[in-house]
Design a protein around this motif. Structure first.
Motif, mmCIF file in Angstrom:
data_model
loop_
_atom_site.group_PDB
_atom_site.id
_atom_site.type_symbol
_atom_site.label_atom_id
_atom_site.label_comp_id
_atom_site.label_asym_id
_atom_site.label_seq_id
_atom_site.Cartn_x
_atom_site.Cartn_y
_atom_site.Cartn_z
ATOM 1 N N ALA A 87 51.075 45.164 29.728
ATOM 2 C CA ALA A 87 51.749 44.410 28.681
ATOM 3 C C ALA A 87 53.101 43.936 29.223
ATOM 4 C CB ALA A 87 51.937 45.285 27.452
ATOM 5 N N ARG A 88 53.736 43.023 28.483
ATOM 6 C CA ARG A 88 54.984 42.416 28.922
ATOM 7 C C ARG A 88 56.065 43.458 29.160
ATOM 8 N NH1 ARG A 88 57.620 39.110 24.541
ATOM 9 N NH2 ARG A 88 59.164 40.723 24.690
ATOM 10 N N PRO A 89 56.897 43.359 30.169
ATOM 11 C CA PRO A 89 56.842 42.407 31.275
ATOM 12 C C PRO A 89 55.697 42.699 32.229
ATOM 13 C CG PRO A 89 58.588 43.993 31.634
ATOM 14 C CD PRO A 89 58.045 44.273 30.275
ATOM 15 N N GLY A 90 54.992 41.644 32.631
ATOM 16 C CA GLY A 90 53.768 41.816 33.387
ATOM 17 C C GLY A 90 53.966 42.490 34.740
ATOM 18 N N GLN A 92 34.954 49.412 32.722
ATOM 19 C CA GLN A 92 36.206 49.791 33.381
ATOM 20 C C GLN A 92 37.327 48.827 32.988
ATOM 21 O OE1 GLN A 92 35.395 50.093 37.558
ATOM 22 N NE2 GLN A 92 37.555 50.450 38.056
ATOM 23 N N CYS A 93 37.061 47.537 33.091
ATOM 24 C CA CYS A 93 38.064 46.519 32.748
ATOM 25 C C CYS A 93 38.467 46.627 31.284
ATOM 26 C CB CYS A 93 37.518 45.117 32.981
ATOM 27 S SG CYS A 93 37.418 44.663 34.704
ATOM 28 N N GLU A 94 37.461 46.818 30.455
ATOM 29 C CA GLU A 94 37.727 46.861 29.031
ATOM 30 C C GLU A 94 38.679 47.996 28.686
ATOM 31 O OE1 GLU A 94 34.627 46.476 25.384
ATOM 32 O OE2 GLU A 94 34.129 45.600 27.316
ATOM 33 N N ALA A 95 38.439 49.146 29.315
ATOM 34 C CA ALA A 95 39.284 50.307 29.058
ATOM 35 C C ALA A 95 40.720 50.029 29.495
ATOM 36 C CB ALA A 95 38.727 51.531 29.784
ATOM 37 N N LEU A 96 40.865 49.468 30.696
ATOM 38 C CA LEU A 96 42.200 49.161 31.212
ATOM 39 C C LEU A 96 42.925 48.194 30.288
ATOM 40 C CD1 LEU A 96 41.275 48.663 34.956
ATOM 41 C CD2 LEU A 96 42.849 50.395 34.084
ATOM 42 N N LEU A 97 42.211 47.170 29.878
ATOM 43 C CA LEU A 97 42.804 46.113 29.063
ATOM 44 C C LEU A 97 43.161 46.636 27.672
ATOM 45 C CD1 LEU A 97 43.424 43.246 29.736
ATOM 46 C CD2 LEU A 97 41.244 42.553 28.755
ATOM 47 N N ALA A 98 42.257 47.452 27.117
ATOM 48 C CA ALA A 98 42.458 47.945 25.747
ATOM 49 C C ALA A 98 43.770 48.711 25.654
ATOM 50 C CB ALA A 98 41.283 48.828 25.338
ATOM 51 N N GLU A 99 44.058 49.549 26.663
ATOM 52 C CA GLU A 99 45.318 50.302 26.678
ATOM 53 C C GLU A 99 46.521 49.380 26.557
ATOM 54 O OE1 GLU A 99 43.994 53.608 29.902
ATOM 55 O OE2 GLU A 99 46.037 52.821 30.082
ATOM 56 N N GLU A 100 46.486 48.314 27.354
ATOM 57 C CA GLU A 100 47.638 47.411 27.410
ATOM 58 C C GLU A 100 47.751 46.563 26.147
ATOM 59 O OE1 GLU A 100 49.982 47.668 29.603
ATOM 60 O OE2 GLU A 100 48.792 49.290 30.473
ATOM 61 N N VAL A 101 46.598 46.154 25.630
ATOM 62 C CA VAL A 101 46.633 45.380 24.385
ATOM 63 C C VAL A 101 47.244 46.234 23.290
ATOM 64 C CG1 VAL A 101 45.215 44.297 22.612
ATOM 65 C CG2 VAL A 101 44.710 43.897 25.024
ATOM 66 N N GLU A 102 46.819 47.508 23.251
ATOM 67 C CA GLU A 102 47.362 48.451 22.288
ATOM 68 C C GLU A 102 48.887 48.511 22.404
ATOM 69 O OE1 GLU A 102 47.106 51.096 19.221
ATOM 70 O OE2 GLU A 102 45.559 49.848 20.130
ATOM 71 N N LYS A 103 49.355 48.665 23.654
ATOM 72 C CA LYS A 103 50.786 48.755 23.922
ATOM 73 C C LYS A 103 51.520 47.507 23.438
ATOM 74 C CE LYS A 103 51.119 50.886 28.201
ATOM 75 N NZ LYS A 103 51.492 50.703 29.608
ATOM 76 N N SER A 104 50.922 46.359 23.765
ATOM 77 C CA SER A 104 51.647 45.128 23.443
ATOM 78 C C SER A 104 51.681 44.909 21.932
ATOM 79 C CB SER A 104 51.049 43.936 24.190
ATOM 80 O OG SER A 104 50.108 43.261 23.424
ATOM 81 N N PHE A 105 50.639 45.374 21.230
ATOM 82 C CA PHE A 105 50.663 45.273 19.763
ATOM 83 C C PHE A 105 51.744 46.158 19.186
ATOM 84 C CE2 PHE A 105 46.575 43.094 19.677
ATOM 85 C CZ PHE A 105 46.751 42.278 18.579
ATOM 86 N N LYS A 106 51.823 47.390 19.705
ATOM 87 C CA LYS A 106 52.848 48.324 19.234
ATOM 88 C C LYS A 106 54.233 47.702 19.390
ATOM 89 C CE LYS A 106 51.144 52.924 18.884
ATOM 90 N NZ LYS A 106 50.213 53.351 19.955
ATOM 91 N N GLU A 107 54.426 47.101 20.564
ATOM 92 C CA GLU A 107 55.719 46.509 20.871
ATOM 93 C C GLU A 107 56.055 45.394 19.881
ATOM 94 O OE1 GLU A 107 56.963 44.514 24.864
ATOM 95 O OE2 GLU A 107 56.531 46.643 25.149
ATOM 96 N N GLN A 108 55.033 44.562 19.629
ATOM 97 C CA GLN A 108 55.255 43.457 18.695
ATOM 98 C C GLN A 108 55.619 43.980 17.307
ATOM 99 O OE1 GLN A 108 51.840 40.855 18.833
ATOM 100 N NE2 GLN A 108 52.198 40.424 20.990
ATOM 101 N N GLU A 109 54.917 45.037 16.905
ATOM 102 C CA GLU A 109 55.205 45.602 15.585
ATOM 103 C C GLU A 109 56.636 46.107 15.518
ATOM 104 O OE1 GLU A 109 52.081 48.436 15.043
ATOM 105 O OE2 GLU A 109 50.637 46.826 14.669
ATOM 106 N N GLN A 110 57.075 46.742 16.625
ATOM 107 C CA GLN A 110 58.454 47.239 16.661
ATOM 108 C C GLN A 110 59.443 46.081 16.566
ATOM 109 O OE1 GLN A 110 58.800 49.584 20.175
ATOM 110 N NE2 GLN A 110 57.891 51.395 19.217
ATOM 111 N N GLU A 111 59.118 45.005 17.299
ATOM 112 C CA GLU A 111 60.016 43.856 17.285
ATOM 113 C C GLU A 111 60.170 43.300 15.876
ATOM 114 O OE1 GLU A 111 59.026 40.715 20.111
ATOM 115 O OE2 GLU A 111 59.248 42.223 21.686
ATOM 116 N N ILE A 112 59.043 43.255 15.149
ATOM 117 C CA ILE A 112 59.081 42.717 13.794
ATOM 118 C C ILE A 112 59.868 43.643 12.875
ATOM 119 C CG2 ILE A 112 57.642 42.164 11.802
ATOM 120 C CD1 ILE A 112 55.502 41.285 13.930
ATOM 121 N N ALA A 113 59.675 44.968 13.075
ATOM 122 C CA ALA A 113 60.324 45.953 12.200
ATOM 123 C C ALA A 113 61.844 46.004 12.403
ATOM 124 C CB ALA A 113 59.758 47.344 12.451
#
Ligand code: ATP
Ligand code: MG
Lengths: 287, 263
Positions: free
Chosen positions: B212-215, B242-263
């Motif tokens: 997730a960002r920063p890449g 394998q790819c899906e698992a790796l990606l899912a972790e990061e997508v999760e992270k980036s969503f969390k981050e976005q939620e924090q930014e909004i909050a």
């Protein structure tokens, strides 16, 4: 079979004529109300003569049209349809000259402001400050500078569109899709080539629409200029009609102005379709 | 001197002096060998496009450097061509003139341009569409025209930013096959960004998964299976999981981050 063919031909004909029919329908409603008001005696025929009156005695009206305009008000050389066309031609010429001048110069200045940074910083504040001044306020200036005749009228039309079109050019340049410019850079364009091959063609279509929207403003301005500072043209005839309380002539001239303005818009649309062929008909706008 | 593309310790911060600097890429190192097909996979907003812009030379890296065949990248060049999600063809030019735009700028003769146009139209399967205007083409055809325009300049690197994302699935599969054919004959390196794991696995010599960002680079997965690949083979299914698992972790992270930014 032939029945089918005939109906399809008929349908196509109707389709071709449809826009024109709507124009007539739209006009008829207006004229209908007016005539009705006259018939009921609501509209005084001396002040608000309906079309069948002011269009009845055309040769009588034609007398007042003198393309030279020098013997304004007198029953001078006018009198034929040609003198009327002459008057229309003069007004049209002034509008056209002003529009062409305004379009070209606003494009040049607008692009110049973005292209040459220092020039832009010096000129942009000036343009922004002069933009809101009504062309009518420029009228005395036009007469001071150019005296009487065609130049002040052309100048006023020019003023009426120049500032608006310059600002429109700037905003259009801002709106050129970033990808267009990035691609040009990748393809090896330098700054001049980007302006010439990418920015110019991308801003032209919208600027043409802006020009068309300002066409009517240009017509209003030229009439004022003719009434005050030129001494010939449709504006002068309207003014003379007003001064002599010739209501029929006022409305006749207004009709001519309306028709000419309409024709101008159609002509500009035609040019737009021919020159800017990549813009679909849907984005041309208007009638 | 090393041939190919070298991205060394590149960081990119947008609006570095502004009130809210956006770190898009952090300390990223990646080599793309000559003729290699590398696919970048990562959550939305993790800086993949930013990286492509830097490699293209359209944007400067805040830190680090990009070199190509040993020369530092400082400005855009037809050698490193970029293809966007929307074809971005110029609407005022015909398809043919779009394709030869770069050649015209380079000052090639009209005869050469015409020859190139015919060859490229054939190559991307647009024979007969040369005189059409871009808006008359379907999305897939437009993207092929954009590809032809890039290939006209004989690029050594093709940078592709989600090139097929706007296409329907059937067109997409055809375009992938098409791209592979062109890549095999042209011998250019490809750096392609996608959100589709399947697309990544179908195309890549190597899949690079971003954080997730920063890449930053989270994982690199080489794929050696010969093309065309069967996505239902056990090997591919394994890689996809394998790819899906790796990606899912990061997508999760980036969503969390976005939620924090909004909050
Ligand atoms: N020109 C720019 N100016 C300022 N910030 C930018 C600019 N371009 C991108 N960003 C920011 O940088 C971050 C990364 O953007 P980038 O477009 O590189 O991500 P991405 O991985 O391509 O995302 P996506 O998968 O959604 O295309 C985002 O937060 C974005 O808002
Ligand atoms: Mg992106």
């Amino acid at each position: 079979m032939t029945q089918d063919k005939r109906t399809s031909v008929l349908r196509r004909l109707i389709k071709r004529l449809e826009p024109t029919l709507w124009v007539f329908a739209s006009l008829s409603i207006f004229v209908g109300f007016w005539e009705f008001a006259w018939w009921r005696g609501w509209a005084n025929p001396l002040l608000l003569p309906p079309p069948h009156i002011f269009l009845a005695n055309l040769t009588d009206q034609f007398r007042f049209f003198d393309p030279g305009g020098t013997r304004a008000g007198a029953l001078a050389t006018g009198g034929s349809i040609f003198s009327v066309l002459g008057v229309i031609a003069w007004s049209s010429f002034r509008v056209t000259a002003g529009l062409v001048l305004g379009f070209v110069l606003s494009l040049v200045i607008g692009i110049g402001i973005r292209y040459f940074k220092i020039f832009g910083k010096l000129v942009l504040p000036l343009v922004t400050m002069l933009a809101p001044i009504s062309p009518v306020a420029w009228l005395p200036v036009a007469v001071f500078i150019f005296g009487i005749g065609n130049p002040p009228a052309i100048f006023l039309v020019f003023i009426a569109i120049f500032f608006i079109m310059t600002l429109a050019t700037l905003s259009q340049i801002e709106n050129v899709p970033v990808h267009y410019i990035q691609l040009a850079r990748i393809m090896g364009c330098n700054k001049r080539q980007i302006y010439r091959h990418v920015i110019l063609p991308s801003i032209l279509p919208e600027l043409f629409v802006t020009l068309r929207m300002n066409l009517f403003a240009a017509w209003m301005v030229v009439l004022i200029a003719e009434a005050v500072g030129v001494g010939s043209g449709l504006g002068q005839v309207t003014m003379m009609a007003r001064n002599t309380f010739n209501a029929s002539l006022v409305f006749f001239t207004m009709t001519l102005i309306g028709i000419t303005g309409f024709a101008f818009d159609q002509a500009l649309r035609y040019v737009q379709r021919k020159v800017l062929w990549w813009v679909g008909p849907s984005s041309v706008g208007g009638l | 001197m090393t041939l190919g593309l070298k991205i060394a310790n590149v960081s990119k911060t947008w609006n570095p002096d502004g009130p809210e600097p956006v770190p898009a890429v952090r300390n990223l190192t990646l080599d793309v060998a000559l003729g290699e097909f590398v696919v970048l996979l990562g959550p939305s907003g993790c800086g993949k496009s930013s990286l492509l812009y830097i490699v293209a030379g359209l944007e400067d890296a805040t830190e680090g450097s990009v070199t190509f065949d040993g020369l530092e990248v400082t400005e855009p060049s037809p050698e490193r061509s970029l293809i966007f999600q929307e074809a971005a063809l110029y609407p005022w030019l015909t398809v043919r003139d779009n394709i030869t735009f770069g050649l015209k700028i380079a000052g090639q003769s009209t005869k050469k341009q015409d020859e190139a146009a015919e060859r490229l139209l054939r190559l991307v399967g647009l024979v007969g569409a040369g005189d059409k205007r871009p808006h008359e083409l379907s999305g897939g055809m437009r993207q092929r025209a954009a590809l032809a325009r890039a290939l006209a300049m004989e690029p050594k690197v093709l940078l592709m930013d989600e090139p097929f994302a706007a296409l329907d699935i059937q067109t997409r599969a055809r375009m992938q096959g098409h791209l592979l054919n062109i890549w095999e004959t042209s011998k250019a390196s490809v750096l392609l960004v996608t959100h589709s794991i399947e697309e990544a696995l179908a195309l890549a010599d190597r899949v690079v998964v971003f954080t997730a960002r920063p890449g930053q680079i989270k994982a690199e997965i080489p794929i050696t299976a010969p093309r065309p690949r069967d996505m239902r083979s056990p090997e591919m299914i394994d890689l996809a999981i394998q790819c899906e698992a790796l990606l899912a972790e990061e997508v999760e992270k980036s969503f969390k981050e976005q939620e924090q930014e909004i909050a």
